[in-house]
Design a protein around this motif. Structure first.
Motif, short mmCIF file in Angstrom:
data_model
loop_
_atom_site.label_atom_id
_atom_site.label_comp_id
_atom_site.label_asym_id
_atom_site.label_seq_id
_atom_site.Cartn_x
_atom_site.Cartn_y
_atom_site.Cartn_z
N GLU A 81 2.39 8.04 -3.92
CA GLU A 81 3.90 7.74 -4.49
C GLU A 81 3.77 6.38 -4.21
O GLU A 81 4.88 5.37 -4.90
CB GLU A 81 4.69 8.71 -3.53
CG GLU A 81 4.23 9.80 -3.63
CD GLU A 81 5.04 10.96 -5.02
OE1 GLU A 81 5.95 10.58 -5.58
OE2 GLU A 81 4.14 11.87 -5.61
N VAL A 82 3.39 5.87 -3.69
CA VAL A 82 3.65 4.31 -3.35
C VAL A 82 2.17 3.75 -3.52
O VAL A 82 1.37 3.27 -3.20
CB VAL A 82 3.54 4.14 -1.84
CG1 VAL A 82 4.33 2.30 -2.05
CG2 VAL A 82 5.49 4.70 -1.62
N PRO A 83 2.50 2.49 -4.88
CA PRO A 83 1.41 2.04 -4.87
C PRO A 83 0.29 1.37 -3.59
O PRO A 83 1.29 0.86 -2.91
CB PRO A 83 1.45 0.72 -6.00
CG PRO A 83 2.99 0.64 -5.82
CD PRO A 83 3.53 1.63 -5.55
N PRO A 84 -0.38 1.12 -4.00
CA PRO A 84 -1.33 0.78 -2.65
C PRO A 84 -1.27 -1.26 -2.24
O PRO A 84 -1.35 -1.71 -3.42
CB PRO A 84 -3.07 0.81 -3.10
CG PRO A 84 -3.22 1.95 -4.48
CD PRO A 84 -1.75 1.82 -5.15
N THR A 85 -1.17 -1.54 -0.89
CA THR A 85 -0.79 -3.11 -1.20
C THR A 85 -1.84 -3.84 -1.41
O THR A 85 -2.88 -3.49 -1.77
CB THR A 85 -0.45 -2.95 0.51
OG1 THR A 85 -1.21 -2.53 0.91
CG2 THR A 85 0.64 -2.44 0.75
N VAL A 86 -1.74 -4.96 -1.47
CA VAL A 86 -2.68 -5.71 -2.48
C VAL A 86 -3.82 -5.66 -1.23
O VAL A 86 -4.62 -6.15 -1.57
CB VAL A 86 -2.27 -7.78 -2.18
CG1 VAL A 86 -1.69 -7.21 -4.02
CG2 VAL A 86 -1.65 -7.33 -1.49
N TRP A 87 -3.69 -5.55 0.25
CA TRP A 87 -4.88 -5.79 1.46
C TRP A 87 -4.87 -4.52 1.99
O TRP A 87 -6.55 -4.66 2.78
CB TRP A 87 -4.16 -6.54 2.77
CG TRP A 87 -2.48 -5.64 3.07
CD1 TRP A 87 -1.16 -5.73 2.91
CD2 TRP A 87 -2.56 -4.73 3.68
NE1 TRP A 87 -0.37 -5.75 2.85
CE2 TRP A 87 -1.12 -5.19 3.93
CE3 TRP A 87 -3.74 -3.65 3.99
CZ2 TRP A 87 -0.61 -3.16 4.19
CZ3 TRP A 87 -2.78 -2.58 4.74
CH2 TRP A 87 -1.46 -2.32 5.26
N SER A 88 -5.11 -3.59 1.34
CA SER A 88 -5.69 -2.19 1.36
C SER A 88 -7.08 -2.04 1.35
O SER A 88 -7.72 -1.62 2.29
CB SER A 88 -4.85 -1.69 0.55
OG SER A 88 -4.04 -0.70 0.74
N TRP A 89 -7.41 -2.35 -0.19
CA TRP A 89 -9.27 -2.50 -0.38
C TRP A 89 -9.63 -3.43 0.50
O TRP A 89 -10.51 -2.85 1.17
CB TRP A 89 -9.16 -2.71 -1.89
CG TRP A 89 -9.86 -1.70 -3.05
CD1 TRP A 89 -8.49 -1.37 -3.85
CD2 TRP A 89 -10.73 -0.88 -2.12
NE1 TRP A 89 -8.71 -0.06 -3.42
CE2 TRP A 89 -9.89 0.12 -3.29
CE3 TRP A 89 -11.66 -0.76 -2.60
CZ2 TRP A 89 -10.73 1.29 -3.27
CZ3 TRP A 89 -12.34 0.40 -1.70
CH2 TRP A 89 -11.56 1.94 -2.79
N PRO A 90 -9.52 -4.57 1.04
CA PRO A 90 -9.89 -5.58 2.41
C PRO A 90 -10.11 -5.12 3.08
O PRO A 90 -11.09 -5.59 3.78
CB PRO A 90 -8.90 -7.21 1.97
CG PRO A 90 -8.53 -7.29 0.32
CD PRO A 90 -8.07 -5.47 0.16
N VAL A 91 -9.32 -4.64 3.22
CA VAL A 91 -9.02 -4.15 5.57
C VAL A 91 -9.53 -2.20 5.27
O VAL A 91 -10.58 -2.59 6.24
CB VAL A 91 -7.33 -3.38 5.93
CG1 VAL A 91 -7.68 -2.59 6.54
CG2 VAL A 91 -6.24 -4.90 5.89
N LEU A 92 -10.24 -1.95 3.87
CA LEU A 92 -10.92 -1.01 4.24
C LEU A 92 -11.80 -1.46 4.10
O LEU A 92 -13.36 -0.98 5.06
CB LEU A 92 -10.79 0.16 2.71
CG LEU A 92 -11.71 1.75 2.57
CD1 LEU A 92 -11.85 2.15 3.68
CD2 LEU A 92 -11.15 1.93 1.63
N LEU A 93 -12.27 -2.60 3.03
CA LEU A 93 -13.98 -2.75 3.48
C LEU A 93 -14.10 -3.27 4.67
O LEU A 93 -15.65 -3.25 4.94
CB LEU A 93 -14.44 -3.76 2.23
CG LEU A 93 -13.69 -3.52 0.46
CD1 LEU A 93 -14.15 -4.39 -0.59
CD2 LEU A 93 -15.06 -2.25 0.01
N VAL A 94 -13.57 -4.24 4.92
CA VAL A 94 -14.16 -4.64 6.80
C VAL A 94 -14.03 -3.96 7.68
O VAL A 94 -14.60 -4.37 8.15
CB VAL A 94 -12.83 -5.84 6.98
CG1 VAL A 94 -12.80 -6.59 8.37
CG2 VAL A 94 -12.44 -7.37 6.03
#
Length: 172
Positions: free
Chosen positions: A28-41
């Motif tokens: 429902e809410v678009p992902p934040t800009v930091w979602s992918w970097p946090v997930l990858l780290v």
């Protein structure tokens, strides 16, 4: 093993949080800009922590507390990158308005906490591994030497006499 665990972490978290778009989950809410970097780290750290458990056959015994840190960091990552109103547990606890008003602002802190927890678990595992003993080589024990060709009686403090403080290098 680290790469496999990291890949599993990315897929296992990114699909239900709809970072990877699938027909099974919607956001429902678009992902934040930091979602992918946090997930990858977090995925890389989770893979490295897992690798320390696989690579310790004769090393330090696994610590249950450290394992809990890693698992907690992994779960916190799920809540950090997930959609605040798509998470059923958050919706049950806070409702839609509460999820947007209270949970969404906390997600960056959850992201930082997940990385800190996984980083601490990795640090704890690596420092424990460096404290394990090195087994003697079979050739040294057969000849009376213990490691690196040093005679066994040379390593025993009781077999030496110290005539002056210089002989002990300041250690008595």
């Amino acid at each position: 093993m680290a790469v496999g665990t990291a890949a599993f972490t990315v897929v296992f978290i990114a699909i239900p949080t709809d970072l990877i778009d699938t027909p099974f989950f919607a956001r429902e809410v678009p992902p934040t800009v930091w979602s992918w970097p946090v997930l990858l780290v977090s995925a890389v750290l989770a893979g490295l922590v897992t690798a320390t458990y696989i690579a310790h056959p004769d090393g330090a015994e696994p610590s249950r507390a450290v394992g809990r840190l890693g698992l907690t960091g992994w779960v916190v990552t799920f809540f950090a990158v997930g959609c605040p109103v798509c998470n059923k547990l958050v919706l049950l606890a806070l409702g839609t308005t509460g999820a947007m008003q209270f949970f969404e602002p906390v997600q960056p802190y959850l992201a930082a906490a997940s990385i800190v927890l996984l980083g601490w678990a990795l640090y704890a595992r690596l420092t424990r591994e460096s404290t394990c003993r090195i087994p003697a080589r079979a050739s040294d024990t057969a000849t009376g030497n213990v490691g690196a060709g040093i005679p066994a009686n040379a390593l025993s403090a009781s077999s030496r006499t110290f005539d002056s403080p210089e002989d002990t290098d300041g250690v008595r």
